[in-house]
Design a protein around this motif. Structure first.
Motif, PDB file in Angstrom:
ATOM      1  N   PHE A  17      44.630  63.510  13.989  1.00 60.37           N
ATOM      2  CA  PHE A  17      44.729  65.494  13.216  1.00 60.37           C
ATOM      3  C   PHE A  17      44.915  66.380  12.051  1.00 60.37           C
ATOM      4  CE2 PHE A  17      45.394  69.747  13.921  1.00 60.37           C
ATOM      5  CZ  PHE A  17      44.132  70.408  14.312  1.00 60.37           C
ATOM      6  N   TRP A  18      46.581  65.490  11.773  1.00 62.38           N
ATOM      7  CA  TRP A  18      46.867  65.665  10.877  1.00 62.38           C
ATOM      8  C   TRP A  18      46.369  65.376   9.688  1.00 62.38           C
ATOM      9  CZ3 TRP A  18      52.078  63.652   8.460  1.00 62.38           C
ATOM     10  CH2 TRP A  18      52.738  64.426   7.612  1.00 62.38           C
ATOM     11  N   ILE A  19      46.382  64.502   8.881  1.00 66.85           N
ATOM     12  CA  ILE A  19      45.805  63.725   8.374  1.00 66.85           C
ATOM     13  C   ILE A  19      44.670  64.430   7.466  1.00 66.85           C
ATOM     14  CG2 ILE A  19      45.012  61.072   7.043  1.00 66.85           C
ATOM     15  CD1 ILE A  19      47.443  60.099   8.397  1.00 66.85           C
ATOM     16  N   ILE A  20      43.701  64.743   8.688  1.00 65.53           N
ATOM     17  CA  ILE A  20      42.894  64.804   8.516  1.00 65.53           C
ATOM     18  C   ILE A  20      42.553  66.164   8.125  1.00 65.53           C
ATOM     19  CG2 ILE A  20      39.883  65.076   9.421  1.00 65.53           C
ATOM     20  CD1 ILE A  20      40.660  62.562  11.351  1.00 65.53           C
ATOM     21  N   SER A  21      43.139  66.598   8.580  1.00 62.19           N
ATOM     22  CA  SER A  21      43.039  68.283   8.671  1.00 62.19           C
ATOM     23  C   SER A  21      43.903  69.313   7.245  1.00 62.19           C
ATOM     24  CB  SER A  21      43.119  69.108   9.429  1.00 62.19           C
ATOM     25  OG  SER A  21      44.847  68.937  10.204  1.00 62.19           O
ATOM     26  N   GLN A  22      44.877  67.936   7.040  1.00 57.90           N
ATOM     27  CA  GLN A  22      45.990  68.689   5.952  1.00 57.90           C
ATOM     28  C   GLN A  22      46.311  66.881   5.013  1.00 57.90           C
ATOM     29  OE1 GLN A  22      49.428  70.511   7.039  1.00 57.90           O
ATOM     30  NE2 GLN A  22      48.656  72.379   8.049  1.00 57.90           N
ATOM     31  N   VAL A  30      54.242  61.934   3.523  1.00 62.37           N
ATOM     32  CA  VAL A  30      54.231  60.072   2.864  1.00 62.37           C
ATOM     33  C   VAL A  30      55.246  59.197   1.523  1.00 62.37           C
ATOM     34  CG1 VAL A  30      53.065  57.587   2.716  1.00 62.37           C
ATOM     35  CG2 VAL A  30      52.415  59.777   5.025  1.00 62.37           C
ATOM     36  N   ASN A  31      54.712  60.360   0.830  1.00 65.35           N
ATOM     37  CA  ASN A  31      55.145  59.855  -0.484  1.00 65.35           C
ATOM     38  C   ASN A  31      56.945  60.100  -0.519  1.00 65.35           C
ATOM     39  OD1 ASN A  31      53.409  58.539  -2.484  1.00 65.35           O
ATOM     40  ND2 ASN A  31      52.758  61.042  -2.774  1.00 65.35           N
ATOM     41  N   ASN A  32      57.162  61.459   0.317  1.00 70.90           N
ATOM     42  CA  ASN A  32      59.162  61.848   0.485  1.00 70.90           C
ATOM     43  C   ASN A  32      59.109  61.132   1.364  1.00 70.90           C
ATOM     44  OD1 ASN A  32      58.274  63.976  -0.973  1.00 70.90           O
ATOM     45  ND2 ASN A  32      58.622  65.176   0.733  1.00 70.90           N
ATOM     46  N   VAL A  33      58.569  60.424   2.667  1.00 73.41           N
ATOM     47  CA  VAL A  33      59.602  59.573   3.311  1.00 73.41           C
ATOM     48  C   VAL A  33      59.349  57.687   2.943  1.00 73.41           C
ATOM     49  CG1 VAL A  33      58.583  57.693   4.946  1.00 73.41           C
ATOM     50  CG2 VAL A  33      58.297  59.683   5.542  1.00 73.41           C
ATOM     51  N   LEU A  34      58.953  57.042   2.165  1.00 75.31           N
ATOM     52  CA  LEU A  34      58.620  55.962   0.809  1.00 75.31           C
ATOM     53  C   LEU A  34      59.648  55.771  -0.464  1.00 75.31           C
ATOM     54  CD1 LEU A  34      54.729  55.221   0.395  1.00 75.31           C
ATOM     55  CD2 LEU A  34      56.460  54.013   2.110  1.00 75.31           C
ATOM     56  N   GLY A  35      59.440  57.270  -0.490  1.00 72.67           N
ATOM     57  CA  GLY A  35      60.505  57.484  -2.168  1.00 72.67           C
ATOM     58  C   GLY A  35      62.104  57.485  -1.521  1.00 72.67           C
ATOM     59  N   ASN A  36      62.407  57.681  -0.048  1.00 77.17           N
ATOM     60  CA  ASN A  36      63.968  58.202   0.889  1.00 77.17           C
ATOM     61  C   ASN A  36      64.249  56.452   0.971  1.00 77.17           C
ATOM     62  OD1 ASN A  36      63.875  60.397   0.004  1.00 77.17           O
ATOM     63  ND2 ASN A  36      63.223  61.354   2.243  1.00 77.17           N
ATOM     64  N   LEU A  37      62.692  55.802   1.724  1.00 76.21           N
ATOM     65  CA  LEU A  37      63.200  54.265   1.973  1.00 76.21           C
ATOM     66  C   LEU A  37      63.401  53.354   0.861  1.00 76.21           C
ATOM     67  CD1 LEU A  37      60.334  53.370   4.500  1.00 76.21           C
ATOM     68  CD2 LEU A  37      63.283  53.860   4.482  1.00 76.21           C
ATOM     69  N   GLN A  38      63.275  53.869  -0.969  1.00 73.41           N
ATOM     70  CA  GLN A  38      63.226  52.287  -1.500  1.00 73.41           C
ATOM     71  C   GLN A  38      64.744  53.153  -1.889  1.00 73.41           C
ATOM     72  OE1 GLN A  38      60.726  54.336  -5.456  1.00 73.41           O
ATOM     73  NE2 GLN A  38      61.353  52.410  -6.547  1.00 73.41           N
ATOM     74  N   GLN A  39      65.231  54.547  -2.183  1.00 73.82           N
ATOM     75  CA  GLN A  39      66.392  55.203  -2.857  1.00 73.82           C
ATOM     76  C   GLN A  39      67.721  54.447  -1.573  1.00 73.82           C
ATOM     77  OE1 GLN A  39      67.465  59.237  -2.620  1.00 73.82           O
ATOM     78  NE2 GLN A  39      69.301  58.754  -3.705  1.00 73.82           N
ATOM     79  N   ALA A  40      67.409  54.315  -0.628  1.00 72.73           N
ATOM     80  CA  ALA A  40      67.840  53.337   0.360  1.00 72.73           C
ATOM     81  C   ALA A  40      68.108  51.970   0.601  1.00 72.73           C
ATOM     82  CB  ALA A  40      67.664  53.751   1.704  1.00 72.73           C
ATOM     83  N   GLY A  41      67.010  51.080  -0.453  1.00 72.88           N
ATOM     84  CA  GLY A  41      67.278  50.016  -0.260  1.00 72.88           C
ATOM     85  C   GLY A  41      68.083  49.475  -1.539  1.00 72.88           C
ATOM     86  N   SER A  42      67.728  50.405  -2.330  1.00 75.39           N
ATOM     87  CA  SER A  42      68.011  50.047  -3.440  1.00 75.39           C
ATOM     88  C   SER A  42      70.109  50.279  -3.661  1.00 75.39           C
ATOM     89  CB  SER A  42      67.579  51.374  -4.572  1.00 75.39           C
ATOM     90  OG  SER A  42      68.078  51.154  -5.905  1.00 75.39           O
ATOM     91  N   SER A  43      69.823  51.533  -2.618  1.00 75.63           N
ATOM     92  CA  SER A  43      71.682  51.462  -2.785  1.00 75.63           C
ATOM     93  C   SER A  43      72.087  50.656  -1.982  1.00 75.63           C
ATOM     94  CB  SER A  43      72.078  52.928  -1.869  1.00 75.63           C
ATOM     95  OG  SER A  43      71.192  54.268  -2.517  1.00 75.63           O
TER      96      SER A  43
END
Length: 52
Positions: A17-22, A30-43
Motif C-alpha cells: 500500500f505504501w509503495i503504491i500510494s507514495q 529504499v535508497n537511504n537503506v541501501l546507502g546505509n548498508l553500503q556504508q556499513a559494508g565499506s566500514s
C-alpha cells in the motif's frame, strides 16, 4: 493461522500500500537503506583490512 503469519501478511499488505500510494517516498527510503548498508559494508571492509 497463527499470529506470526497474520502479522507477516499485514506487513506485506502495508508495504505494498505504501509503495503504491507514495512511490517517491518509498523509493527514497529504499535508497537511504541501501546507502546505509553500503556504508556499513565499506566500514567493515576497512576495519578488517586494518586488522589483518
Amino acid at each position: 493461522m497463527n499470529l506470526k503469519k497474520i502479522v507477516g501478511f499485514l506487513v506485506v499488505i502495508f508495504v505494498l500500500f505504501w509503495i503504491i500510494s507514495q512511490p517517491t517516498s518509498a523509493s527514497g527510503s529504499v535508497n537511504n537503506v541501501l546507502g546505509n548498508l553500503q556504508q556499513a559494508g565499506s566500514s567493515i571492509a576497512t576495519f578488517l583490512t586494518n586488522v589483518f
